[in-house]
Scaffold this active site. Structure first.
Site, PDB file in Angstrom:
ATOM      1  N   HIS A  69       0.872  -1.184   0.000  1.00 24.30           N
ATOM      2  CA  HIS A  69       0.000   0.000   0.000  1.00 24.30           C
ATOM      3  C   HIS A  69       0.907   1.232   0.000  1.00 24.30           C
ATOM      4  O   HIS A  69       1.967   1.219   0.651  1.00 24.30           O
ATOM      5  CB  HIS A  69      -0.850   0.062   1.282  1.00 24.30           C
ATOM      6  CG  HIS A  69      -2.100  -0.752   1.260  1.00 24.30           C
ATOM      7  ND1 HIS A  69      -2.533  -1.483   2.352  1.00 24.30           N
ATOM      8  CD2 HIS A  69      -3.055  -0.925   0.302  1.00 24.30           C
ATOM      9  CE1 HIS A  69      -3.676  -2.077   2.061  1.00 24.30           C
ATOM     10  NE2 HIS A  69      -4.024  -1.769   0.829  1.00 24.30           N
ATOM     11  N   CYS A  95      -2.135   2.773   9.091  1.00 23.90           N
ATOM     12  CA  CYS A  95      -3.148   1.809   8.640  1.00 23.90           C
ATOM     13  C   CYS A  95      -4.355   1.795   9.576  1.00 23.90           C
ATOM     14  O   CYS A  95      -5.474   1.515   9.145  1.00 23.90           O
ATOM     15  CB  CYS A  95      -2.582   0.392   8.609  1.00 23.90           C
ATOM     16  SG  CYS A  95      -1.196   0.142   7.521  1.00 23.90           S
TER      17      CYS A  95
HETATM   18  N1  ARG Z   1      -3.606  -7.236   6.454  1.00 24.96           N
HETATM   19  C1  ARG Z   1      -4.026  -6.026   5.834  1.00 24.96           C
HETATM   20  C2  ARG Z   1      -3.988  -6.179   4.317  1.00 24.96           C
HETATM   21  O1  ARG Z   1      -3.084  -6.809   3.834  1.00 24.96           O
HETATM   22  C3  ARG Z   1      -3.173  -4.882   6.280  1.00 24.96           C
HETATM   23  C4  ARG Z   1      -3.644  -3.556   5.766  1.00 24.96           C
HETATM   24  C5  ARG Z   1      -2.784  -2.425   6.186  1.00 24.96           C
HETATM   25  N2  ARG Z   1      -3.350  -1.188   5.827  1.00 24.96           N
HETATM   26  C6  ARG Z   1      -2.697  -0.187   5.225  1.00 24.96           C
HETATM   27  N3  ARG Z   1      -3.319   0.935   5.074  1.00 24.96           N
HETATM   28  N4  ARG Z   1      -1.491  -0.332   4.748  1.00 24.96           N
HETATM   29  O2  ARG Z   1      -4.848  -5.703   3.618  1.00 24.96           O
END
Ligand code: ARG
Length: 271
Positions: A165, A259
């Protein structure tokens, strides 16, 4: 530097677990201390309150272990909320839960036409929307974001699966500056970042590997993982005040402070 008091949305990790793997951080066979995850999350919430931010909460839903990552619940700018569409079926049911929250809170709603993982991949930096693609949010979603919000959207091509992300590879520090890990971006995106942010802070791989860039800045204070000590030192050199938080349990799912935090931007004045 002036601090802005922010309105933030968070989701208590009541049902947090790592029982599937949709990014390289997640290992369903490794133990997770869910009670510790809740305590660490409460500390993050307290940190925001101590900084004068307003924290609102969405009710966690059983069976949605990643719902704690509120940044993926939407993109909220100038009173408009764009709902999300997850790449992975394991997270799909989070989208309507967040959508219902935004609607009840009175935001003007927009629905995504493509995979779009919200503020995890969409960051407002001054008057530009930086939008990640490569792993989660589809490139086609970027055009829709520009149409809905009316900010020029700059596509950022992510190339390292650990930084899947945009908010794991880049932090917006204030209207003019960002911090980022150059290696997380394609050569063209790196060139764009150099052009737009010549004074940016460059993070090291060691900082990024503890999710140091998954940070929340109010323009003056930067809340970041305590383990990102080099990045914190660089930020202090630039005049920011850094506040380290330990989210070791949530990191097992690939998440850090940012996150867990969705910025609710009301209108132009509170941008
Ligand atoms: N386990 C989640 C995923 O892989 C973690 C998300 C983390 N969120 C972020 N905004 N980076 O989607």
């Amino acid at each position: 530097m002036d601090a802005t008091s922010q309105r933030l949305l968070m989701c208590r990790p009541t049902y947090f677990a790592v029982d599937y793997a949709i990014n390289p951080w997640m290992d369903p066979s490794a133990p997770v201390d869910a009670a510790l995850a809740v305590r660490q999350w409460e500390q993050l919430r307290q940190t925001y309150r101590d900084l004068g931010h307003t924290v609102e909460e969405i009710t966690p839903v059983p069976g949605l272990p990643d719902m704690v990552f509120a940044a993926n619940g939407g993109t909220v700018i100038d009173g408009k909320a764009m709902a999300v569409q997850f790449r992975d079926p394991q997270r799909a049911d989070e989208a309507p839960a967040y959508r219902a929250w935004f609607e009840a809170a009175g935001f003007e709603m927009y629905d995504p036409k493509h995979v779009n993982e919200g503020e995890g991949d969409v960051l407002l930096a001054g008057d530009h929307l930086l939008a990640g693609t490569g792993f989660r949010t589809a490139h086609a979603a970027h055009a829709q974001l520009q149409e809905v919000f009316g900010y020029p959207v700059i596509t950022m091509q992510l190339v390292d699966p650990r930084f899947y992300h945009l908010d794991t590879a880049l932090t917006v520090l204030d209207e003019r500056t960002v911090a980022y890990l150059p290696e997380a971006f394609s050569p063209g995106s790196r060139a764009v970042l150099r052009r737009l942010f010549p004074d940016a802070v460059h993070a090291t791989m060691a900082d990024a590997e503890v999710l140091g860039l998954n940070a929340v800045s109010d323009g003056r204070h930067v809340v970041l993982p305590a383990q990102a000590t080099d990045l914190a030192a660089k930020l202090r050199d630039r005049g920011y005040e850094t506040i380290g938080v330990d989210l070791s349990e949530l990191r097992k799912a690939g998440g850090g402070p940012k996150c867990c935090t969705l910025r609710l931007r009301q209108g132009k004045a509170s941008k």
